[in-house]
Design a protein around this motif. Structure first.
Motif, PDB file in Angstrom:
ATOM      1  N   SER A  41      24.596  49.146  50.520  1.00 38.37           N
ATOM      2  CA  SER A  41      25.424  48.671  51.634  1.00 38.37           C
ATOM      3  C   SER A  41      26.350  47.517  51.239  1.00 38.37           C
ATOM      4  CB  SER A  41      24.510  48.213  52.775  1.00 38.37           C
ATOM      5  OG  SER A  41      23.650  47.153  52.325  1.00 38.37           O
ATOM      6  N   ALA A  42      26.385  47.171  49.972  1.00 41.42           N
ATOM      7  CA  ALA A  42      27.189  46.025  49.528  1.00 41.42           C
ATOM      8  C   ALA A  42      28.679  46.297  49.723  1.00 41.42           C
ATOM      9  CB  ALA A  42      26.903  45.711  48.071  1.00 41.42           C
ATOM     10  N   PRO A  43      29.474  45.258  49.966  1.00 35.18           N
ATOM     11  CA  PRO A  43      30.908  45.442  50.101  1.00 35.18           C
ATOM     12  C   PRO A  43      31.563  45.754  48.758  1.00 35.18           C
ATOM     13  CG  PRO A  43      30.356  43.112  50.156  1.00 35.18           C
ATOM     14  CD  PRO A  43      29.058  43.858  50.178  1.00 35.18           C
ATOM     15  N   ALA A  44      32.818  46.192  48.814  1.00 31.33           N
ATOM     16  CA  ALA A  44      33.536  46.592  47.611  1.00 31.33           C
ATOM     17  C   ALA A  44      33.641  45.450  46.610  1.00 31.33           C
ATOM     18  CB  ALA A  44      34.930  47.097  47.980  1.00 31.33           C
ATOM     19  N   GLY A  45      33.826  44.243  47.097  1.00 32.75           N
ATOM     20  CA  GLY A  45      33.984  43.102  46.207  1.00 32.75           C
ATOM     21  C   GLY A  45      32.762  42.851  45.346  1.00 32.75           C
ATOM     22  N   TRP A  46      31.582  43.116  45.906  1.00 34.79           N
ATOM     23  CA  TRP A  46      30.350  42.936  45.158  1.00 34.79           C
ATOM     24  C   TRP A  46      30.326  43.898  43.961  1.00 34.79           C
ATOM     25  CZ3 TRP A  46      25.061  41.894  47.962  1.00 34.79           C
ATOM     26  CH2 TRP A  46      24.056  41.697  47.002  1.00 34.79           C
ATOM     27  N   ALA A  47      30.626  45.169  44.238  1.00 38.12           N
ATOM     28  CA  ALA A  47      30.630  46.173  43.166  1.00 38.12           C
ATOM     29  C   ALA A  47      31.690  45.856  42.117  1.00 38.12           C
ATOM     30  CB  ALA A  47      30.868  47.561  43.755  1.00 38.12           C
ATOM     31  N   ALA A  48      32.864  45.409  42.580  1.00 36.63           N
ATOM     32  CA  ALA A  48      33.932  45.066  41.638  1.00 36.63           C
ATOM     33  C   ALA A  48      33.503  43.935  40.713  1.00 36.63           C
ATOM     34  CB  ALA A  48      35.204  44.681  42.396  1.00 36.63           C
ATOM     35  N   ALA A  49      32.841  42.935  41.285  1.00 31.52           N
ATOM     36  CA  ALA A  49      32.364  41.807  40.476  1.00 31.52           C
ATOM     37  C   ALA A  49      31.293  42.258  39.492  1.00 31.52           C
ATOM     38  CB  ALA A  49      31.821  40.707  41.381  1.00 31.52           C
ATOM     39  N   ALA A  50      30.419  43.181  39.916  1.00 32.74           N
ATOM     40  CA  ALA A  50      29.385  43.694  39.021  1.00 32.74           C
ATOM     41  C   ALA A  50      30.000  44.455  37.851  1.00 32.74           C
ATOM     42  CB  ALA A  50      28.420  44.588  39.794  1.00 32.74           C
ATOM     43  N   VAL A  51      31.049  45.218  38.131  1.00 33.74           N
ATOM     44  CA  VAL A  51      31.746  45.934  37.058  1.00 33.74           C
ATOM     45  C   VAL A  51      32.348  44.956  36.060  1.00 33.74           C
ATOM     46  CG1 VAL A  51      33.784  47.327  36.543  1.00 33.74           C
ATOM     47  CG2 VAL A  51      32.203  48.054  38.328  1.00 33.74           C
ATOM     48  N   GLU A  52      33.013  43.935  36.565  1.00 34.44           N
ATOM     49  CA  GLU A  52      33.634  42.960  35.667  1.00 34.44           C
ATOM     50  C   GLU A  52      32.596  42.240  34.824  1.00 34.44           C
ATOM     51  OE1 GLU A  52      37.030  40.635  37.105  1.00 34.44           O
ATOM     52  OE2 GLU A  52      36.763  41.663  39.029  1.00 34.44           O
ATOM     53  N   ALA A  53      31.447  41.925  35.411  1.00 40.24           N
ATOM     54  CA  ALA A  53      30.374  41.271  34.652  1.00 40.24           C
ATOM     55  C   ALA A  53      29.825  42.201  33.572  1.00 40.24           C
ATOM     56  CB  ALA A  53      29.255  40.837  35.591  1.00 40.24           C
ATOM     57  N   SER A  54      29.679  43.481  33.913  1.00 35.22           N
ATOM     58  CA  SER A  54      29.177  44.450  32.941  1.00 35.22           C
ATOM     59  C   SER A  54      30.171  44.633  31.796  1.00 35.22           C
ATOM     60  CB  SER A  54      28.912  45.795  33.627  1.00 35.22           C
ATOM     61  OG  SER A  54      28.421  46.741  32.706  1.00 35.22           O
ATOM     62  N   VAL A  55      31.447  44.674  32.124  1.00 38.11           N
ATOM     63  CA  VAL A  55      32.475  44.810  31.082  1.00 38.11           C
ATOM     64  C   VAL A  55      32.459  43.591  30.168  1.00 38.11           C
ATOM     65  CG1 VAL A  55      34.968  44.870  30.662  1.00 38.11           C
ATOM     66  CG2 VAL A  55      33.949  46.353  32.417  1.00 38.11           C
ATOM     67  N   TRP A 106      30.479  52.241  47.351  1.00 35.71           N
ATOM     68  CA  TRP A 106      30.899  50.891  47.717  1.00 35.71           C
ATOM     69  C   TRP A 106      32.391  50.788  48.052  1.00 35.71           C
ATOM     70  CZ3 TRP A 106      28.173  51.486  42.938  1.00 35.71           C
ATOM     71  CH2 TRP A 106      26.798  51.295  43.069  1.00 35.71           C
ATOM     72  N   SER A 107      32.875  51.783  48.773  1.00 32.51           N
ATOM     73  CA  SER A 107      34.280  51.802  49.232  1.00 32.51           C
ATOM     74  C   SER A 107      35.266  51.620  48.078  1.00 32.51           C
ATOM     75  CB  SER A 107      34.502  50.710  50.290  1.00 32.51           C
ATOM     76  OG  SER A 107      33.636  50.877  51.385  1.00 32.51           O
ATOM     77  N   GLY A 108      34.898  52.173  46.944  1.00 30.03           N
ATOM     78  CA  GLY A 108      35.813  52.112  45.798  1.00 30.03           C
ATOM     79  C   GLY A 108      35.781  50.803  45.045  1.00 30.03           C
ATOM     80  N   GLY A 109      34.719  50.019  45.231  1.00 25.63           N
ATOM     81  CA  GLY A 109      34.651  48.734  44.538  1.00 25.63           C
ATOM     82  C   GLY A 109      34.554  48.874  43.035  1.00 25.63           C
ATOM     83  N   GLY A 110      33.876  49.933  42.561  1.00 25.61           N
ATOM     84  CA  GLY A 110      33.738  50.138  41.120  1.00 25.61           C
ATOM     85  C   GLY A 110      35.077  50.314  40.420  1.00 25.61           C
ATOM     86  N   PRO A 111      35.877  51.310  40.832  1.00 23.86           N
ATOM     87  CA  PRO A 111      37.191  51.469  40.195  1.00 23.86           C
ATOM     88  C   PRO A 111      38.111  50.276  40.434  1.00 23.86           C
ATOM     89  CG  PRO A 111      36.917  52.996  42.043  1.00 23.86           C
ATOM     90  CD  PRO A 111      35.572  52.420  41.751  1.00 23.86           C
ATOM     91  N   LEU A 112      37.918  49.567  41.553  1.00 27.97           N
ATOM     92  CA  LEU A 112      38.703  48.356  41.783  1.00 27.97           C
ATOM     93  C   LEU A 112      38.432  47.332  40.680  1.00 27.97           C
ATOM     94  CD1 LEU A 112      40.558  46.640  43.613  1.00 27.97           C
ATOM     95  CD2 LEU A 112      38.495  45.899  44.835  1.00 27.97           C
ATOM     96  N   GLY A 113      37.147  47.186  40.315  1.00 30.75           N
ATOM     97  CA  GLY A 113      36.806  46.272  39.234  1.00 30.75           C
ATOM     98  C   GLY A 113      37.386  46.718  37.908  1.00 30.75           C
ATOM     99  N   LEU A 114      37.325  48.024  37.623  1.00 29.23           N
ATOM    100  CA  LEU A 114      37.907  48.527  36.377  1.00 29.23           C
ATOM    101  C   LEU A 114      39.413  48.324  36.347  1.00 29.23           C
ATOM    102  CD1 LEU A 114      36.207  51.895  35.328  1.00 29.23           C
ATOM    103  CD2 LEU A 114      35.852  49.599  34.444  1.00 29.23           C
ATOM    104  N   ALA A 115      40.069  48.554  37.475  1.00 30.44           N
ATOM    105  CA  ALA A 115      41.515  48.364  37.533  1.00 30.44           C
ATOM    106  C   ALA A 115      41.885  46.908  37.259  1.00 30.44           C
ATOM    107  CB  ALA A 115      42.059  48.813  38.885  1.00 30.44           C
TER     108      ALA A 115
END
Length: 450
Positions: free
Chosen positions: A313-327, A352-361
């Motif tokens: 249920s996390a917002p997109a920003g959470w997933a985006a931040a997780a992607v950036e940390a993993s990268v 996550w409403s597209g938060g993952g690709p948002l982080g990659l972008a």
């Protein structure tokens, strides 16, 4: 017409710090490069920075009688301008770099003669398949114009881009015959240095040996770069038809063997290695080899660690931040600032409403990768993945013969060796845990795909 050869050099190289003073043929690299450039009597000056770390270059060259000029570290264009203030506008300046020991006086003179014959004020070496023959010749007057007018940081850092844009940009390919095809004869990485040391070992007079003879010695010493493999198709990251999958390069394989496998793969024509957080410590092992010089021969495609720590249920920003940390962690392990491609699993891409690709972008926008994409596990995912214009890379597990790839700008890598030659497949990705396995695979890739 007086000519001054300026060799650009500094100790603060990012890939091989201190390389200017590494010893080859019994002398510092920069000293050998300067002496070879001046072996026909040309006026040669090493242009280094005025920073304290480059005192060592000035001291070492001063002890052996090589002329040195010191100027701005961050504005090499000004450094060149200041180093040629005493020249007339029609006098010539030759730009070489202190990590290229192959060019000699005859090489430089041929460029000067070619420029004069063309009636131009600028010429450069245009050969792209040999790294280490870079050289430019231009008039001191043009250099002064560039210094006076150029304001862009890129123009000032690289000395000649303004000149190239405001002249005919005359280029020349040195006369090459025999086995020279694709070659690294520069000294920019640790591997380059070991090749150079072997190439120059036993040379009776390393200052006088003709540049063309020295090229052949670099080939024999391991500097040759393989030609593109049959079946290579143009794509945005230059990925060839064979990708090395690092799945078997984790802790079960000796670290030295990992380095040998990667080196053998690069020499056999592999352009990219694929790694994944699920491959144990493979990324860290790859990083050690890349840091020792393979980064110039092998690029990386990395799959981002699954976002298991992100609640559904996390917002997109959470997933985006997780992607950036993993990268960030992946790049740290790989000991690099950038990779060619970063991938998410399909489930992480659509959650996550597209938060993952948002982080990659965001990572792509920062220059930490060239393209982004997804790793798929079902043919039904192809169409929706391709509908997203951000997707530039697909990794598929099987040779789904009935799928359609309507976008020519998408790289498709398949983990099924039988997919080689299918019209929509750019590359196949195969694991190897030994040099013998790499050699077996290499044999099959030397033949055109069927």
């Amino acid at each position: 017409m007086p000519t001054r050869v300026l060799l650009q050099s500094r100790l603060s190289s990012s890939r091989l710090p201190g390389k200017a003073l590494l010893t080859v043929a019994g002398q510092p690299v920069v000293a050998l490069a300067a002496r070879r450039a001046g072996n026909t009597g040309l006026d040669v000056v090493v242009a280094t920075s005025d920073q304290p770390e480059d005192d060592a270059i000035a001291d070492a060259l001063g002890e052996i009688g090589v002329a040195v000029f010191r100027g701005s570290l961050h504005d090499p264009l000004r450094r060149f301008y200041d180093a040629t203030r005493d020249l007339a506008d029609d006098d010539l300046v030759v730009r070489l770099t202190g990590d290229n020991v192959v060019p000699d006086g005859s090489f430089v003179q041929q460029m000067i003669d070619d420029m004069r014959a063309a009636g131009e004020q600028y010429i450069r070496v245009a050969v792209t398949d040999i790294t280490g023959l870079g050289a430019e010749v231009f008039s001191a007057g043009l250099l002064r114009q560039a210094h006076r007018i150029a304001t862009d940081h890129y123009d000032r850092e690289h000395v000649t881009p303004w000149i190239r844009r405001h002249t005919a940009d005359l280029s020349v390919n040195p006369p090459l015959t025999g086995p020279v095809k694709r070659l690294r004869c520069t000294i920019d990485t640790l591997r380059d240095f070991t090749v150079a040391a072997r190439a120059l070992r036993g040379v009776p007079d390393p200052v006088a040996v003709p540049w063309r003879v020295l090229l052949d010695r670099f080939i024999d010493a391991g500097g040759a770069v393989p030609a593109p493999l049959p079946g290579t198709v143009p794509n945005p990251i230059g990925q060839g038809p064979w990708v090395l999958d690092a799945a078997r390069l984790g802790g079960g394989v000796d670290l030295a063997e990992v380095a040998r496998v990667l080196d053998a793969a690069a020499m056999a024509g592999v352009t990219h290695v694929h790694t994944d957080s699920r491959y144990g410590d493979a990324s860290a092992r790859i990083g050690q080899s890349l840091a020792h010089g393979l980064s110039e021969r092998l690029s990386v495609v990395a799959q981002v660690a699954p976002l298991t720590v992100v609640p559904p249920s996390a917002p997109a920003g959470w997933a985006a931040a997780a992607v950036e940390a993993s990268v960030y962690n992946t790049l740290r392990l790989l000991q690099t600032k950038t990779v060619d491609a970063l991938l998410l699993s399909w489930s992480d891409w659509i959650s996550w409403s597209g938060g993952g690709p948002l982080g990659l972008a965001t990572v792509q926008g920062d220059g930490r990768c060239r393209t982004i994409g997804v790793a798929l596990d079902d043919a039904s995912q192809v169409a929706p993945a391709l509908a997203d214009p951000r997707v530039g890379y697909l990794r598929i597990p099987l040779r789904w013969r009935d799928i359609q790839i309507p976008r020519s700008d998408v790289i498709v890598t398949c983990s099924d060796s039988a997919a080689r030659g299918l019209p929509f497949v750019t590359s196949v990705s195969l694991p190897a845990a030994s040099v013998a396995q790499v050699e077996q695979q290499a044999a099959s890739f030397q033949e055109p795909p069927t």
